[in-house]
Scaffold this active site. Sequence first.
Site, PDB file in Angstrom:
ATOM      1  N   GLU A   1      31.601  25.354  34.959  1.00  0.00           N
ATOM      2  CA  GLU A   1      32.206  24.111  34.482  1.00  0.00           C
ATOM      3  C   GLU A   1      33.643  24.383  34.045  1.00  0.00           C
ATOM      4  OE1 GLU A   1      28.989  21.124  33.074  1.00  0.00           O
ATOM      5  OE2 GLU A   1      29.445  22.415  31.408  1.00  0.00           O
TER       6      GLU A   1
ATOM      7  N   ASN B   1      23.260  16.320  31.365  1.00  0.00           N
ATOM      8  CA  ASN B   1      23.526  16.667  29.969  1.00  0.00           C
ATOM      9  C   ASN B   1      24.069  15.424  29.275  1.00  0.00           C
ATOM     10  OD1 ASN B   1      24.423  17.657  27.534  1.00  0.00           O
ATOM     11  ND2 ASN B   1      26.080  18.910  28.403  1.00  0.00           N
ATOM     12  N   TRP B   2      23.216  14.804  28.480  1.00  0.00           N
ATOM     13  CA  TRP B   2      23.617  13.534  27.841  1.00  0.00           C
ATOM     14  C   TRP B   2      24.581  13.743  26.676  1.00  0.00           C
ATOM     15  CZ3 TRP B   2      18.376  10.433  27.191  1.00  0.00           C
ATOM     16  CH2 TRP B   2      17.845  10.178  28.463  1.00  0.00           C
ATOM     17  N   LYS B   3      24.747  14.984  26.229  1.00  0.00           N
ATOM     18  CA  LYS B   3      25.601  15.261  25.058  1.00  0.00           C
ATOM     19  C   LYS B   3      25.137  14.380  23.887  1.00  0.00           C
ATOM     20  CE  LYS B   3      29.094  16.817  28.246  1.00  0.00           C
ATOM     21  NZ  LYS B   3      30.494  16.991  28.595  1.00  0.00           N
TER      22      LYS B   3
ATOM     23  N   GLY C   1      34.840  15.801  31.524  1.00  0.00           N
ATOM     24  CA  GLY C   1      35.149  14.531  30.866  1.00  0.00           C
ATOM     25  C   GLY C   1      36.555  14.017  31.131  1.00  0.00           C
TER      26      GLY C   1
ATOM     27  N   SER D   1      33.203  16.324  35.713  1.00  0.00           N
ATOM     28  CA  SER D   1      33.513  15.064  36.409  1.00  0.00           C
ATOM     29  C   SER D   1      32.850  14.967  37.780  1.00  0.00           C
ATOM     30  CB  SER D   1      35.036  14.862  36.503  1.00  0.00           C
ATOM     31  OG  SER D   1      35.592  14.781  35.203  1.00  0.00           O
TER      32      SER D   1
ATOM     33  N   GLU E   1      31.928  23.009  25.131  1.00  0.00           N
ATOM     34  CA  GLU E   1      32.041  22.262  23.863  1.00  0.00           C
ATOM     35  C   GLU E   1      31.481  23.082  22.701  1.00  0.00           C
ATOM     36  OE1 GLU E   1      30.186  18.711  25.360  1.00  0.00           O
ATOM     37  OE2 GLU E   1      31.916  18.430  26.680  1.00  0.00           O
TER      38      GLU E   1
ATOM     39  N   HIS F   1      28.019  26.367  26.686  1.00  0.00           N
ATOM     40  CA  HIS F   1      28.790  25.179  27.090  1.00  0.00           C
ATOM     41  C   HIS F   1      30.167  25.212  26.432  1.00  0.00           C
ATOM     42  CE1 HIS F   1      30.021  21.048  27.725  1.00  0.00           C
ATOM     43  NE2 HIS F   1      29.089  20.991  28.667  1.00  0.00           N
TER      44      HIS F   1
ATOM     45  N   GLY G   1      27.612  15.305  33.171  1.00  0.00           N
ATOM     46  CA  GLY G   1      27.773  14.723  31.841  1.00  0.00           C
ATOM     47  C   GLY G   1      27.796  13.204  31.930  1.00  0.00           C
ATOM     48  N   GLY G   2      28.989  12.631  31.910  1.00  0.00           N
ATOM     49  CA  GLY G   2      29.151  11.177  31.864  1.00  0.00           C
ATOM     50  C   GLY G   2      28.317  10.409  32.874  1.00  0.00           C
TER      51      GLY G   2
HETATM   52  P1  13P Z   1      31.340  15.397  32.657  1.00  0.00           P
HETATM   53  O1  13P Z   1      30.432  15.237  33.869  1.00  0.00           O
HETATM   54  O2  13P Z   1      31.316  14.200  31.744  1.00  0.00           O
HETATM   55  O3  13P Z   1      32.694  15.853  33.035  1.00  0.00           O
HETATM   56  O4  13P Z   1      30.686  16.595  31.786  1.00  0.00           O
HETATM   57  C1  13P Z   1      30.333  17.762  32.401  1.00  0.00           C
HETATM   58  C2  13P Z   1      29.570  18.592  31.437  1.00  0.00           C
HETATM   59  O5  13P Z   1      30.127  19.066  30.453  1.00  0.00           O
HETATM   60  C3  13P Z   1      28.137  18.806  31.680  1.00  0.00           C
HETATM   61  O6  13P Z   1      27.626  19.786  30.851  1.00  0.00           O
END
Ligand code: 13P
Length: 252
Positions: free
Chosen positions: A169, A10-12, A175, A215, A99, A97, A236-237
């Site tokens: 998650e 997930n590149w956000k 993050g 993470s 967010e 999600h 994510g990251g």
């Molecule tokens: P991180 O891997 O950056 O913690 O993000 C996880 C995430 O929200 C994937 O959807």
Amino acid sequence: MSRQKIVAGNWKMNKSLQDAKTLVEMITNQVNDFDEVTKIIIPPFPYLNAVGEQLASKENFFLGAQNCHTNASGAFTGEVSANMLSSVGCHYVLVGHSERRQYFKEKEADFISKIKEALKNNISPIFCIGETIHERKTDNHFKVITEQLTTVLKEFTVTEFSKFIIAYEPVWAIGTGETATAAQAQEMHAFIRGIITDIFDSAIAANVSILYGGSCNAQNAQELFACKDVDGGLIGGASLNADDFCKIIFSF
Ligand code: 13P
């Protein structure tokens, strides 16, 4: 859809189009023949078409979207429908999600409508759930997860649910660099399978893919993926770096 090993990135809200294309090329060059893992790339909307074209000829790579609207079409300026996602080759969409819950105030009714739209368009929802740090510290995490799952899943039939992927998650791990331990992830994933057994049955629960997110990185993926009820990761990251993402894919 049967239970699979899955790594989804997930590149956000990151990358330019050029950087997106380069990243996909680097990833597919490294892992194209490793087809036992389903790889899902989830870029921002403007890059879906270009990334989809890059993935089209690749082995077990799929395109996913970060969101879709609750309606099929109409006067919703700035929004994107599941039908549009399908027309650019999306097979998956993130729903629920943290967010989206936190910053866009999305609620269970939104998730249900979005998932219905996705399923109508042959798109599998990756339904995300997770507790906050406060909920865990006050020992409410199992209750929260039960509510998040039950409210949404009870609106779907067994056939519809067979298209779902679940992503656990924990909000406190997203993050932050603080990952759930393998024991915490396994405990919650097994619990989630138990809830799904209660809502549907044990065969359905055994068949669903449950991803861990928060993470997850090249260092901890192997330990997390070794857990019996962890079927992969929603990254994510670490999905923004080709070497890290590929190491995660090779962590099974
Ligand atoms: P991180 O891997 O950056 O913690 O993000 C996880 C995430 O929200 C994937 O959807």
